[in-house]
Design a protein around this motif. Sequence first.
Motif, mmCIF file in Angstrom:
data_model
loop_
_atom_site.group_PDB
_atom_site.id
_atom_site.type_symbol
_atom_site.label_atom_id
_atom_site.label_comp_id
_atom_site.label_asym_id
_atom_site.label_seq_id
_atom_site.Cartn_x
_atom_site.Cartn_y
_atom_site.Cartn_z
ATOM 1 N N GLN A 176 0.824 -1.205 0.000
ATOM 2 C CA GLN A 176 0.000 0.000 0.000
ATOM 3 C C GLN A 176 0.860 1.257 0.000
ATOM 4 O O GLN A 176 0.560 2.236 -0.698
ATOM 5 C CB GLN A 176 -0.920 0.006 1.221
ATOM 6 C CG GLN A 176 -1.926 1.164 1.223
ATOM 7 C CD GLN A 176 -2.835 1.136 0.016
ATOM 8 O OE1 GLN A 176 -3.550 0.155 -0.191
ATOM 9 N NE2 GLN A 176 -2.806 2.196 -0.790
ATOM 10 N N ARG A 177 1.945 1.249 0.765
ATOM 11 C CA ARG A 177 2.846 2.404 0.773
ATOM 12 C C ARG A 177 3.449 2.639 -0.601
ATOM 13 O O ARG A 177 3.529 3.779 -1.075
ATOM 14 C CB ARG A 177 3.962 2.206 1.803
ATOM 15 C CG ARG A 177 3.507 2.256 3.242
ATOM 16 C CD ARG A 177 4.669 2.131 4.215
ATOM 17 N NE ARG A 177 5.545 3.310 4.182
ATOM 18 C CZ ARG A 177 6.598 3.474 4.986
ATOM 19 N NH1 ARG A 177 6.903 2.525 5.866
ATOM 20 N NH2 ARG A 177 7.347 4.565 4.916
ATOM 21 N N ASP A 180 0.783 4.043 -3.026
ATOM 22 C CA ASP A 180 0.482 5.457 -2.817
ATOM 23 C C ASP A 180 1.561 6.358 -3.413
ATOM 24 O O ASP A 180 1.261 7.433 -3.949
ATOM 25 C CB ASP A 180 0.344 5.749 -1.316
ATOM 26 C CG ASP A 180 -0.887 5.095 -0.702
ATOM 27 O OD1 ASP A 180 -1.806 4.725 -1.471
ATOM 28 O OD2 ASP A 180 -0.914 4.930 0.527
#
Length: 216
Positions: A176-177, A180
């Motif tokens: 997810q990091r 993003d």
Amino acid sequence: MALQLRVFVPPHPLIKHWLGVARDANTPSSLFRTSMTELGRWLTYEATREWLPTMDRMIETPLAPCPATFINPQVPTVIVPILRAGLALMEGAQAVLPLASVYHVGFVRNEETLEASCYLNKLPESLSAETRVLVSEPMLATGGTIMAAMADLTSRGISVENIRIISIVTSPSALQRLADAYPQLNIYAATIDEGLDDNGYIVPGLGDAGDRTFGT
């Protein structure tokens, strides 16, 4: 159309086999190293599909002329192992990309903040945007190390579209990091695990890849 991080988990039986060997707590260090070499080989093979630039020219076979396709030597290819554990995938990766340059980068994780600090960086000051970069990082847990590595690579002129990451076990939080910050990125992994424990380690994971590789 909005860009979205792409994570490939190849369904190849050899990848599944060697992942099982690597996960097993009873696997001795020597066999663990073999499993990492094989996973490095097959994940690099998958990651370089339709990624390496090619060129066409005519050649002469023993019988007749014919067209042939070759890797374009004018476009640099680079492997960046994240020390220590990234070295475990190197033998397999280099078997697929024997002419690639290798630039080592070392990070250590702060066990309190779970963020990474760099202690070794052999990357050149700049790299052409067309350079193909394969990052070798067996475990994407909290994402601190790979985020630091990606920031360094992109600061030197590398296009995110030309970066591929090979990893053995990954966590949703790290992915997810990366999604993003770098939605253009492509990751090739043996598996996506359930999550992290209270210490930031991947569960079920495979333990400390560096310690198991080097018998420490």
